[in-house]
Design a protein around this motif. Sequence first.
Motif, mmCIF file in Angstrom:
data_model
loop_
_atom_site.group_PDB
_atom_site.id
_atom_site.type_symbol
_atom_site.label_atom_id
_atom_site.label_comp_id
_atom_site.label_asym_id
_atom_site.label_seq_id
_atom_site.Cartn_x
_atom_site.Cartn_y
_atom_site.Cartn_z
ATOM 1 N N GLY A 25 0.805 -1.227 0.000
ATOM 2 C CA GLY A 25 0.000 0.000 0.000
ATOM 3 C C GLY A 25 0.836 1.274 0.000
ATOM 4 N N LEU A 26 2.167 1.134 -0.024
ATOM 5 C CA LEU A 26 2.998 2.334 0.136
ATOM 6 C C LEU A 26 3.143 3.169 -1.133
ATOM 7 N N CYS A 27 3.215 2.514 -2.285
ATOM 8 C CA CYS A 27 3.491 3.265 -3.524
ATOM 9 C C CYS A 27 3.142 2.377 -4.716
ATOM 10 N N ALA A 28 3.525 2.806 -5.924
ATOM 11 C CA ALA A 28 3.191 2.038 -7.127
ATOM 12 C C ALA A 28 4.152 0.870 -7.359
ATOM 13 N N VAL A 29 5.343 0.910 -6.740
ATOM 14 C CA VAL A 29 6.357 -0.114 -7.036
ATOM 15 C C VAL A 29 5.851 -1.515 -6.676
ATOM 16 N N PHE A 30 5.266 -1.637 -5.486
ATOM 17 C CA PHE A 30 4.904 -2.977 -5.015
ATOM 18 C C PHE A 30 3.721 -3.578 -5.795
ATOM 19 N N PRO A 31 2.664 -2.809 -6.076
ATOM 20 C CA PRO A 31 1.616 -3.373 -6.941
ATOM 21 C C PRO A 31 2.145 -3.749 -8.336
ATOM 22 N N LEU A 50 9.761 3.871 -11.108
ATOM 23 C CA LEU A 50 8.472 4.107 -10.434
ATOM 24 C C LEU A 50 8.696 4.559 -8.992
ATOM 25 N N CYS A 51 9.832 4.132 -8.413
ATOM 26 C CA CYS A 51 10.132 4.469 -7.016
ATOM 27 C C CYS A 51 10.377 5.975 -6.883
ATOM 28 N N HIS A 52 9.739 6.605 -5.889
ATOM 29 C CA HIS A 52 9.894 8.043 -5.652
ATOM 30 C C HIS A 52 10.844 8.339 -4.487
ATOM 31 N N ALA A 53 11.527 7.298 -4.010
ATOM 32 C CA ALA A 53 12.561 7.469 -2.969
ATOM 33 C C ALA A 53 12.006 8.078 -1.679
ATOM 34 N N CYS A 54 10.813 7.646 -1.273
ATOM 35 C CA CYS A 54 10.247 8.188 -0.028
ATOM 36 C C CYS A 54 10.890 7.541 1.198
ATOM 37 N N GLY A 55 11.496 6.373 1.018
ATOM 38 C CA GLY A 55 12.226 5.723 2.113
ATOM 39 C C GLY A 55 11.352 4.904 3.064
ATOM 40 N N ALA A 56 10.019 4.947 2.883
ATOM 41 C CA ALA A 56 9.122 4.292 3.851
ATOM 42 C C ALA A 56 9.344 2.789 3.926
ATOM 43 N N CYS A 57 9.627 2.169 2.767
ATOM 44 C CA CYS A 57 9.735 0.705 2.779
ATOM 45 C C CYS A 57 11.040 0.246 3.432
ATOM 46 N N TYR A 58 11.947 1.159 3.720
ATOM 47 C CA TYR A 58 13.141 0.767 4.483
ATOM 48 C C TYR A 58 12.823 0.762 5.978
ATOM 49 N N VAL A 73 15.366 -1.645 -0.174
ATOM 50 C CA VAL A 73 14.768 -1.338 -1.482
ATOM 51 C C VAL A 73 15.078 0.091 -1.941
ATOM 52 N N PRO A 74 14.937 1.134 -1.094
ATOM 53 C CA PRO A 74 15.175 2.503 -1.602
ATOM 54 C C PRO A 74 16.584 2.697 -2.170
ATOM 55 N N GLN A 75 17.599 2.203 -1.453
ATOM 56 C CA GLN A 75 18.960 2.427 -1.939
ATOM 57 C C GLN A 75 19.241 1.613 -3.205
HETATM 58 S S1 SF4 Z 1 11.219 4.125 -1.268
HETATM 59 FE FE1 SF4 Z 1 10.009 2.242 -1.145
HETATM 60 S S2 SF4 Z 1 7.951 2.897 -0.526
HETATM 61 FE FE2 SF4 Z 1 9.048 4.725 -1.220
HETATM 62 S S3 SF4 Z 1 8.520 4.922 -3.378
HETATM 63 FE FE3 SF4 Z 1 10.421 3.721 -3.298
HETATM 64 S S4 SF4 Z 1 9.794 1.593 -3.280
HETATM 65 FE FE4 SF4 Z 1 7.989 2.838 -2.767
#
Ligand code: SF4
Length: 369
Positions: A25-31, A50-58, A73-75
């Motif tokens: 549910g965090l962003c478009a990458v996982f769906p 697609l990743c916007h580098a929000c860092g939440a999934c870390y 995943v973000p790095q």
């Molecule tokens: S950092 Fe993680 S949660 Fe944020 S956009 Fe990238 S893949 Fe999605």
Amino acid sequence: MHGTSILEEADRLMTVCNSCRYCEGLCAVFPAMEMRRSFSDGDLNYLANLCHACGACYTDCQFSPPHEYDVNVPQTLAIARADSYAAYAWPGAFSGLFARNGLAISLIAAASMAAFIFGFAAFNDRQVLLGVHTGPGAFYALMPHNAMAALFGAAFLYAIIALVMSVRAFWRDIGEPIGMKADPGSLWQAMKDTTQLRYLDGGGVGCVNEDERPSDRRKIYHHFTFYGFALCFAATCVATLYHYLIAREAPYPWWDLPVVLGTLGGIGLLIGPAGLLAERWKRDPVLVDAKRTGMDVAFIAMLFLTSLTGIALLLWRDSAAMGPLLALHLGVVFSLFITMPYGKFVHGIYRFVALVRYARERRMLGLGD
Ligand code: SF4
Ligand code: SF4
């Protein structure tokens, strides 16, 4: 087998995430990831962009270091994303050079063009360079409009061709045939997602940056930068129409549309890039691609300098400083144009293209927006 070790790592992580799915549910990458069982190089480059580098999934991940799964995943996607800019760049050789020395190349290009314009004016008439020029056509005392238009038109055209070539390669590699037009619905959805920065919000709570506390600061500074750039571009377009359609020459009065748009855009391009630089400085190194700092900083710094020199020109255009300030501003703008296809500017374009593909995939599978 993948083309690079970072794509191997991205494949490993996406395989782990595809089993876990906690972050869907965090962003478009996982769906988008969940629509696939295996990942080609093009798929991984698509997910990286697609990743916007929000860092939440870390911060949310139970398998991030020191867990033995070592999921970051973000790095990993940040490194793969930067590699993809180099892989698709046209001509490719320029991109590696810029990735290593982005800021230095941008500053040298800006100083060289400013010195050229300075020299051009001094060669024609030294009195012109430091003289006071006011009223319509004052800027063209330094360099005739046609010479200026030819110089900057060529730089702009080069940037457009290089960008089209690289986006074409990206579009083909992520699985869309060349010539395949995106449907209007997908384009509209991608435009909405881009202009709202829908996925730069950590699933609704904000981005993490220097610690685990989410905030909207990066999203706000991105908005200032994006809309500031758009307003400055609009100001340039209106000024061009003025010049060619109704024969009105720059500089224009304070209240005129190109100046109003340019001033508002310029303020956005001071606040946005300064904020992004400050956030970048504080950001937890575990989230970023540390080797590409120069490339990241170069584009943000050149946007800031474009605005700073433009506003300085607006403030002192009726004085003897106009000539040197105009040469400096044009030098920075020229450098911004020719380095655009190799720097951080492309992240906005590739992200938009990835969002178009994402919207298309969802529509084809009958999923909602
Ligand atoms: S950092 Fe993680 S949660 Fe944020 S956009 Fe990238 S893949 Fe999605
Ligand atoms: S980042 Fe971690 S928590 Fe999120 S889906 Fe992947 S493995 Fe699961």
